[in-house]
Scaffold this motif. Structure first.
Motif, PDB file in Angstrom:
ATOM      1  N   TYR A 278      -9.758   1.124   0.686  1.00 41.81           N
ATOM      2  CA  TYR A 278     -10.945   1.952   0.482  1.00 41.81           C
ATOM      3  C   TYR A 278     -10.698   2.988  -0.614  1.00 41.81           C
ATOM      4  CZ  TYR A 278     -14.205   5.774   1.571  1.00 41.81           C
ATOM      5  OH  TYR A 278     -15.128   6.787   1.510  1.00 41.81           O
ATOM      6  N   ARG A 279      -9.527   3.619  -0.548  1.00 37.82           N
ATOM      7  CA  ARG A 279      -9.195   4.637  -1.550  1.00 37.82           C
ATOM      8  C   ARG A 279      -9.119   4.009  -2.940  1.00 37.82           C
ATOM      9  NH1 ARG A 279      -6.882   9.734  -1.916  1.00 37.82           N
ATOM     10  NH2 ARG A 279      -6.895   9.942   0.346  1.00 37.82           N
ATOM     11  N   ASP A 280      -8.516   2.794  -3.024  1.00 39.32           N
ATOM     12  CA  ASP A 280      -8.426   2.115  -4.320  1.00 39.32           C
ATOM     13  C   ASP A 280      -9.810   1.782  -4.858  1.00 39.32           C
ATOM     14  OD1 ASP A 280      -5.692   2.271  -4.324  1.00 39.32           O
ATOM     15  OD2 ASP A 280      -5.380   0.251  -3.523  1.00 39.32           O
ATOM     16  N   LEU A 281     -10.689   1.267  -3.959  1.00 38.25           N
ATOM     17  CA  LEU A 281     -12.049   0.917  -4.382  1.00 38.25           C
ATOM     18  C   LEU A 281     -12.806   2.149  -4.864  1.00 38.25           C
ATOM     19  CD1 LEU A 281     -13.092  -1.614  -1.595  1.00 38.25           C
ATOM     20  CD2 LEU A 281     -12.695  -2.136  -3.999  1.00 38.25           C
ATOM     21  N   VAL A 282     -12.665   3.228  -4.096  1.00 40.55           N
ATOM     22  CA  VAL A 282     -13.362   4.466  -4.462  1.00 40.55           C
ATOM     23  C   VAL A 282     -12.815   5.018  -5.775  1.00 40.55           C
ATOM     24  CG1 VAL A 282     -13.664   6.881  -3.807  1.00 40.55           C
ATOM     25  CG2 VAL A 282     -14.045   5.090  -2.118  1.00 40.55           C
ATOM     26  N   GLU A 283     -11.496   4.986  -5.903  1.00 44.19           N
ATOM     27  CA  GLU A 283     -10.858   5.573  -7.091  1.00 44.19           C
ATOM     28  C   GLU A 283     -11.275   4.843  -8.357  1.00 44.19           C
ATOM     29  OE1 GLU A 283      -9.599   8.337  -8.830  1.00 44.19           O
ATOM     30  OE2 GLU A 283      -8.673   8.510  -6.851  1.00 44.19           O
ATOM     31  N   HIS A 284     -11.462   3.521  -8.242  1.00 46.80           N
ATOM     32  CA  HIS A 284     -11.786   2.736  -9.427  1.00 46.80           C
ATOM     33  C   HIS A 284     -13.265   2.341  -9.474  1.00 46.80           C
ATOM     34  CE1 HIS A 284      -7.386   2.074  -8.798  1.00 46.80           C
ATOM     35  NE2 HIS A 284      -7.372   2.304 -10.100  1.00 46.80           N
ATOM     36  N   SER A 285     -14.076   2.985  -8.679  1.00 50.76           N
ATOM     37  CA  SER A 285     -15.512   2.683  -8.668  1.00 50.76           C
ATOM     38  C   SER A 285     -16.150   3.123  -9.980  1.00 50.76           C
ATOM     39  CB  SER A 285     -16.192   3.419  -7.504  1.00 50.76           C
ATOM     40  OG  SER A 285     -17.601   3.322  -7.612  1.00 50.76           O
ATOM     41  N   PRO A 286     -17.099   2.304 -10.512  1.00 51.98           N
ATOM     42  CA  PRO A 286     -17.816   2.722 -11.736  1.00 51.98           C
ATOM     43  C   PRO A 286     -18.762   3.888 -11.479  1.00 51.98           C
ATOM     44  CG  PRO A 286     -18.740   0.688 -10.860  1.00 51.98           C
ATOM     45  CD  PRO A 286     -17.502   0.970 -10.069  1.00 51.98           C
ATOM     46  N   ASP A 287     -19.101   4.129 -10.191  1.00 52.58           N
ATOM     47  CA  ASP A 287     -19.931   5.268  -9.822  1.00 52.58           C
ATOM     48  C   ASP A 287     -19.051   6.443  -9.424  1.00 52.58           C
ATOM     49  OD1 ASP A 287     -22.346   3.870 -10.144  1.00 52.58           O
ATOM     50  OD2 ASP A 287     -22.204   3.037  -8.126  1.00 52.58           O
ATOM     51  N   ALA A 288     -19.570   7.640  -9.625  1.00 52.12           N
ATOM     52  CA  ALA A 288     -18.856   8.826  -9.162  1.00 52.12           C
ATOM     53  C   ALA A 288     -18.924   8.883  -7.638  1.00 52.12           C
ATOM     54  CB  ALA A 288     -19.476  10.085  -9.760  1.00 52.12           C
ATOM     55  N   VAL A 289     -17.816   9.215  -6.981  1.00 51.69           N
ATOM     56  CA  VAL A 289     -17.754   9.293  -5.522  1.00 51.69           C
ATOM     57  C   VAL A 289     -17.150  10.628  -5.114  1.00 51.69           C
ATOM     58  CG1 VAL A 289     -16.785   8.307  -3.419  1.00 51.69           C
ATOM     59  CG2 VAL A 289     -17.567   6.794  -5.235  1.00 51.69           C
ATOM     60  N   ILE A 290     -17.835  11.299  -4.205  1.00 55.22           N
ATOM     61  CA  ILE A 290     -17.336  12.555  -3.648  1.00 55.22           C
ATOM     62  C   ILE A 290     -17.281  12.410  -2.127  1.00 55.22           C
ATOM     63  CG2 ILE A 290     -17.924  14.982  -3.201  1.00 55.22           C
ATOM     64  CD1 ILE A 290     -19.093  15.149  -5.989  1.00 55.22           C
ATOM     65  N   ILE A 291     -16.172  12.840  -1.516  1.00 55.23           N
ATOM     66  CA  ILE A 291     -16.081  12.938  -0.061  1.00 55.23           C
ATOM     67  C   ILE A 291     -16.204  14.417   0.274  1.00 55.23           C
ATOM     68  CG2 ILE A 291     -14.745  12.420   1.999  1.00 55.23           C
ATOM     69  CD1 ILE A 291     -15.521   9.948   0.452  1.00 55.23           C
ATOM     70  N   ALA A 292     -17.165  14.735   1.150  1.00 56.57           N
ATOM     71  CA  ALA A 292     -17.427  16.147   1.435  1.00 56.57           C
ATOM     72  C   ALA A 292     -17.624  16.358   2.931  1.00 56.57           C
ATOM     73  CB  ALA A 292     -18.667  16.630   0.682  1.00 56.57           C
ATOM     74  N   LYS A 293     -17.277  17.551   3.372  1.00 56.40           N
ATOM     75  CA  LYS A 293     -17.565  17.993   4.727  1.00 56.40           C
ATOM     76  C   LYS A 293     -18.261  19.336   4.616  1.00 56.40           C
ATOM     77  CE  LYS A 293     -15.554  19.022   9.253  1.00 56.40           C
ATOM     78  NZ  LYS A 293     -14.312  19.167  10.035  1.00 56.40           N
ATOM     79  N   ASP A 294     -19.483  19.416   5.155  1.00 57.42           N
ATOM     80  CA  ASP A 294     -20.338  20.585   4.933  1.00 57.42           C
ATOM     81  C   ASP A 294     -20.478  20.761   3.409  1.00 57.42           C
ATOM     82  OD1 ASP A 294     -20.540  20.964   7.691  1.00 57.42           O
ATOM     83  OD2 ASP A 294     -18.704  22.141   7.734  1.00 57.42           O
ATOM     84  N   ASP A 295     -20.166  21.936   2.888  1.00 57.85           N
ATOM     85  CA  ASP A 295     -20.261  22.155   1.440  1.00 57.85           C
ATOM     86  C   ASP A 295     -18.926  21.962   0.725  1.00 57.85           C
ATOM     87  OD1 ASP A 295     -22.950  22.709   1.514  1.00 57.85           O
ATOM     88  OD2 ASP A 295     -22.694  24.877   1.695  1.00 57.85           O
ATOM     89  N   GLU A 296     -17.877  21.701   1.480  1.00 56.19           N
ATOM     90  CA  GLU A 296     -16.535  21.586   0.895  1.00 56.19           C
ATOM     91  C   GLU A 296     -16.320  20.199   0.296  1.00 56.19           C
ATOM     92  OE1 GLU A 296     -11.819  22.035   2.187  1.00 56.19           O
ATOM     93  OE2 GLU A 296     -13.425  22.144   3.690  1.00 56.19           O
ATOM     94  N   ILE A 297     -15.847  20.150  -0.941  1.00 57.33           N
ATOM     95  CA  ILE A 297     -15.517  18.884  -1.600  1.00 57.33           C
ATOM     96  C   ILE A 297     -14.070  18.547  -1.287  1.00 57.33           C
ATOM     97  CG2 ILE A 297     -15.326  17.688  -3.808  1.00 57.33           C
ATOM     98  CD1 ILE A 297     -17.467  19.566  -4.903  1.00 57.33           C
TER      99      ILE A 297
END
Length: 618
Positions: A278-297
């Motif tokens: 999952y981390r590899d897919l997210v890291e190399h995704s052509p789209d920007a990906v952010i994982i957030a909890k509440d307002d914290e990135i």
């Protein structure tokens, strides 16, 4: 004027009452004395008839029952399920399912419900519903389930290996389950040191864990691999409890409950591999990906850092989500956050975002529930749509110029007529000396008409920035009608208008909305080469919407073609682009509206629904 859909619904309701009259004369006793709750619904979900058993179960009188709708009988978390089965029944399929209902007194019952389609004159006109109270049956099943669950827990514990060891670690007792789980008979392990069965890499860890239990005289838990009789190793969870002498308070033995956790370990390892994938897919995704909890990135991939013009990821991780969302979108972002944290993914929606250099750009944002570092979080996908919007704008302008070009011939003809009249009156004036003053009014009106037509054509063709403003819908439609009238008259077509009210104000980009209406009317005119009628009907739809219905008497479209209408570059015209309807739909959706199309051999109906900008002017 009722729409065709409303007319069909009314017809089906009449057929339903016709059916009930016949059924009442032949099955009245069976209906009224049946112990099961029976009620009849029309295809819109209104209760039109119910028996005494239904009224007694729900607490509604006959008069109250006749005012009920299906959704009022169901708890909110059961509405989707009930309407899914109701829709199947309307399509002619029998449904039998369990649900809950709410009585007139607020009580909730479990109900087994059958939906039986009612057919009259070869069409489904209503649904007969038969309900049976299964509350007590469900309660008994739940009691049985609890007993079975308790038995399962006991069985699971019995399958654990229970081992008792002395202070030196020698096994003095082992439960019979040892043979089932490890393959050893009891006499094969007695007097053996328990550490001799532990994997060499885990011996030190198991020894220290056992020593801690002896020293602290408190229970301990540990995880290690144990050798089975066939030589394989399996992961176990060992819960150790010291047995303490009451008189000396010394530890006599250690009792360990050993449980096979091989599958759990396998699952954890699989989850770890999935997380890495999952981390590899997210890291190399052509789209920007952010994982957030509440307002914290908590995390951002390289694509996201580049999109926001950050030097490195740390620059983004030091910010909060409101720092990258434009202030205009803070409120909607907060609402969508609640939806995601409740477990529902959101659809892509256009946001204005802020880069670190302060520039604003438009992107599509989607939120997905996820877990990060063993805690609920949000997986946010940010897709830059700048290039796509440029492409859409080019397509829009291309189609606009195409429409303007097609209208040019008609406009030229329309302009030539008043010019001919002006030329004739000027010649008369010249021949009469000073001229007849009545001619001046005619010439002025013809000049005004030329000015109107040319200004409408220029506005249509001229590229401009998207601008929403309050526009009078009737005036806009009349201006479009002016442009199309010439082509309609040449083809023997009469355009009629029906306005329930003279003023509807909509907030729109006037040029784009005009393009939609021109596309619709041009298609209607081209669908009637031998002449016909086009009707433009404007009426209020609900409290804050307006409905514009365009109806022609053309040759219509086949179901196969109708399904493909709106696909890019699909067209049945020799000189068509296939973009007109697609772009029209996109424009209407951008205005918060919807567009629907019906067609058969008698003609085509196009319905456009738009929000009203303010109170209707009287």
């Amino acid at each position: 004027m009722n729409s065709p859909v409303e007319a069909i619904k009314s017809e089906k309701r009449l057929l339903l009452f016709k059916y009930l009259e016949k059924a009442q004369s032949s099955h009245k006793t069976l209906f009224s004395r049946n112990e099961d709750s029976i009620f009849v619904l029309d295809i819109e979900g209104h209760v039109v008839q119910s028996n005494p058993a239904f009224q007694q179960l729900t607490g509604y009188s006959q008069a109250e029952a006749d005012e009920l709708r299906l959704q009022f009988l169901c708890p909110i978390d059961h509405i989707n399920k009930v309407f899914h089965h109701f829709s199947n029944a309307v399509l002619g399929r029998f449904s039998n399912f369990d649900t809950k209902i709410i009585t007139n007194f607020g009580q909730t019952f479990d109900l087994n419900l059958m939906f039986i389609p009612i057919s009259e004159e070869d069409q489904i006109v209503g649904i007969s519903a038969v309900g049976r109270d299964i509350t007590e049956l469900k309660r008994k099943k739940e009691e049985i389930r609890k007993v079975e669950e308790m038995q399962r827990v006991l069985t699971d514990n019995i399958l654990d290996v229970i081992v008792s060891t002395n202070l030196q670690g020698e096994i003095v007792y082992v439960s019979p389950s040892c043979e089932y789980i490890l393959g050893y008979e009891q006499n094969e392990v007695l007097e053996q040191n328990i550490l001799s069965f532990v994997h060499p890499d885990d011996v030190e860890n198991a020894y220290q864990s056992r020593k801690k239990v002896l020293d602290s005289q408190e229970s301990g838990r540990d995880y290690y691999r144990v050798r089975k009789k066939n030589g394989d190793y399996m992961w176990v969870e060992s819960l150790c409890k010291p047995i303490i002498a009451h008189d000396t308070l010394h530890v006599l033995e250690i009792v360990s409950v050993i449980r096979d956790i091989s599958e759990r370990k396998k699952g954890e390892e699989e989850a770890k591999r999935r997380e890495e994938t999952y981390r590899d897919l997210v890291e190399h995704s052509p789209d920007a990906v952010i994982i957030a909890k509440d307002d914290e990135i908590l995390f951002i991939n390289d694509t996201g850092a580049q999109l926001l013009m950050a030097k490195d990821k740390k620059e983004i991780l030091s910010l909060s989500l409101p720092d990258i969302f434009h202030p205009d979108f803070h409120e909607i972002a907060r609402e969508r956050e609640k939806q995601v944290m409740a477990g529902t993914a959101t659809e892509f929606m256009e946001y204005k975002l802020l880069r670190l250099d302060g520039t604003v750009f438009v992107a599509e944002v989607k939120g997905i529930p996820t877990f990060y570092q063993n805690a609920p979080a949000r997986h946010i996908i940010i897709r830059d749509v700048t290039e796509r919007k440029k492409t859409n704008e080019l397509l829009l302008n291309s189609e606009k110029l195409n429409v303007a070009g097609q209208l040019a011939a008609g406009i030229a003809h329309e302009v030539r007529n008043p010019l001919t009249a002006i030329k004739g009156f000027l010649q008369l004036m010249e021949s009469q000396g000073e001229g007849n003053k009545s001619y001046f009014g005619i010439i002025q009106s013809e000049m005004d008409r030329i000015e109107l037509i040319l200004s409408e054509l220029l506005v249509l063709a001229k590229p401009h920035e998207l601008k929403f403003e309050a526009v009078d819908l009737i005036t806009l439609l009349e201006n479009v009608k002016t442009l199309i009238d010439t082509q309609a008259v040449i083809n023997g077509i009469k355009i009629e208008t029906k306005y329930n009210y003279r003023n509807f104000t909509v907030k729109c980009d006037k040029n784009q909305l005009k393009q939609v209406f021109i596309n619709i009317l041009k298609n209607a005119v081209e669908a009637m080469p031998k002449g016909g009628f086009v009707t433009i009907d404007v009426q209020q739809h609900g409290c804050n919407m307006v409905k514009i219905i365009f109806k022609d008497t053309g040759f219509g479209m086949s179901p196969e073609i109708l399904k493909r209408v709106g696909e890019p570059f699909f067209t049945t015209k020799e000189d068509g682009t296939g973009l007109g309807i697609m772009i029209s739909k996109q424009i209407i959706e951008n205005h918060g509206g919807t567009i629907n199309i019906w067609s058969d051999e008698q003609g085509t109906i196009i319905e456009v629904i738009l929000p009203i900008a303010s109170e209707r002017l009287h």
